[in-house]
Every structure is written in C-alpha cells, then in structure tokens.
Design a protein around this motif. Sequence first.
Motif, short mmCIF file in Angstrom:
data_model
loop_
_atom_site.label_atom_id
_atom_site.label_comp_id
_atom_site.label_asym_id
_atom_site.label_seq_id
_atom_site.Cartn_x
_atom_site.Cartn_y
_atom_site.Cartn_z
N ALA A 125 -5.22 0.18 -7.77
CA ALA A 125 -4.00 -0.40 -7.93
C ALA A 125 -3.32 -1.25 -7.12
O ALA A 125 -2.70 -2.30 -7.53
N VAL A 126 -3.63 -1.19 -5.76
CA VAL A 126 -3.24 -2.38 -4.80
C VAL A 126 -3.94 -3.50 -5.14
O VAL A 126 -3.26 -4.77 -5.29
N MET A 127 -5.22 -3.57 -5.49
CA MET A 127 -5.94 -4.80 -5.90
C MET A 127 -5.52 -5.57 -7.14
O MET A 127 -5.34 -6.83 -7.22
N ASP A 128 -4.88 -4.58 -8.09
CA ASP A 128 -4.43 -5.22 -9.23
C ASP A 128 -3.17 -6.02 -8.87
O ASP A 128 -2.87 -7.03 -9.62
N LYS A 129 -2.28 -5.36 -7.99
CA LYS A 129 -1.01 -5.96 -7.66
C LYS A 129 -1.22 -7.04 -6.78
O LYS A 129 -0.23 -8.17 -6.91
N VAL A 184 0.92 -1.17 -0.07
CA VAL A 184 0.07 -0.06 -0.20
C VAL A 184 0.98 1.31 -0.04
O VAL A 184 0.76 2.15 -0.73
N GLU A 185 1.91 1.28 0.99
CA GLU A 185 2.63 2.37 0.97
C GLU A 185 3.48 2.69 -0.51
O GLU A 185 3.57 3.85 -0.64
N GLU A 186 4.12 1.59 -1.07
CA GLU A 186 4.69 1.73 -2.38
C GLU A 186 3.67 2.21 -3.45
O GLU A 186 3.93 3.11 -4.23
N LYS A 208 -9.05 -0.42 4.29
CA LYS A 208 -8.93 -0.08 5.73
C LYS A 208 -7.56 0.47 5.94
O LYS A 208 -7.35 1.81 6.24
N ILE A 209 -6.41 -0.08 5.38
CA ILE A 209 -5.16 -0.14 5.42
C ILE A 209 -4.85 1.45 4.57
O ILE A 209 -4.26 2.30 4.99
N VAL A 210 -5.59 1.38 3.20
CA VAL A 210 -5.37 2.74 2.44
C VAL A 210 -6.09 3.97 3.39
O VAL A 210 -5.16 5.11 3.15
N LYS A 211 -7.42 3.76 3.79
CA LYS A 211 -7.65 4.84 4.66
C LYS A 211 -6.81 5.23 5.78
O LYS A 211 -6.64 6.37 5.88
N GLU A 212 -6.31 4.41 6.36
CA GLU A 212 -5.10 4.85 7.45
C GLU A 212 -4.12 5.51 6.97
O GLU A 212 -3.81 6.57 7.62
N LYS A 213 -3.65 5.06 6.06
CA LYS A 213 -2.40 5.71 5.15
C LYS A 213 -2.63 6.97 4.52
O LYS A 213 -1.65 8.05 4.64
N LEU A 214 -3.78 7.36 4.21
CA LEU A 214 -4.24 8.46 3.72
C LEU A 214 -4.79 9.53 4.56
O LEU A 214 -4.84 10.73 4.04
N SER A 215 -5.28 9.22 5.80
CA SER A 215 -5.69 10.21 6.52
C SER A 215 -4.79 10.93 7.23
O SER A 215 -3.73 10.68 7.70
#
Length: 149
Positions: A126-130, A105-107, A142-149
């Motif tokens: 993009a993450v789902m594709d990876k 997610v961070e990458e 959930k992880i993306v939301k935490e990282k972008l908040s």
Amino acid sequence: MAAELFNKLQEEMKAAMKSGDKEKLSTIRMLISEIKKVQIDSKKELTDEEIISILQKYIKQRKEAYTQYEQAGRKDLAEKELKEIEIVQQFLPPPLSEEELIKIVEETIQEVGASSIKDMGKVVKAVMDKVKGRAEGSVISKIVKEKLS
C-alpha cells in the motif's frame, strides 16, 4: 499521447546533442531504448509511472554495477556508473524525506488496519502504491518493520 516524462527525455537528448555532452547523451539514449523496448513488448504507450519504474530499475542496475566495480578496484568504471546515476535521477521525482515517509507508513498502517508483523506485506504494498517511486522499497520495508514490531 506520449508520456510527459518521455517527451522530457527526448528534449534533453536533443539538448545533450547540441551541447556535445557525450555522457549525458549516451545515458539518455540508453533510457529511451529501454522505454521503447518495454512499449513494444507491452504493445502500448507507457504512463509516467511506468517510465519512472523503468528509470528506477535502471538506477538499481547502475548501483549494483558500481558496487562490483568498486570491489574490483576499477575506480574509472565505478565513477562512470555514478555519473549515469546522477543523470537518471534528474528525471525522477524528488525522494521523500524520512519524516514524510514515516508519516505515510503510519497513516497506511491505520488505513489497512495492520496490527502485527504478519501484515507487513500488505502495508508495504500500500505504501509503495502511494509513494510511486519516491522512496526505495528497502527503506519502506525497514520503517514498516519498525512500526509493526
């Protein structure tokens, strides 16, 4: 050329027939019929990725049914759903750990240049594709939301 995963399912079906494992046999037959139905509808051979997404959809349906049976107090039917989930999971790639997923997610956030929660959809896609079926969409969100908040 049929997908490797489809061939593996057929081999496991034969093994289940020989061993007399009725539960495994019926589950695998159901999966194969789902896959063939999609192949007929799309008029093409499916790739392993497409088959994996069918298996994941099947697991999601089994989990929903399990929850409903649990709420209705039908332990016997709930157990059957759990058993089917276990059988299907044998054919899926191993899930990513939370640490691996956070790293991806961070990458991806760096790659797509996401800076705010408005970019969440772009990052999740993009993450789902990876990860191609090695993590659930809800966990990724959930992880993306935490990282972008």
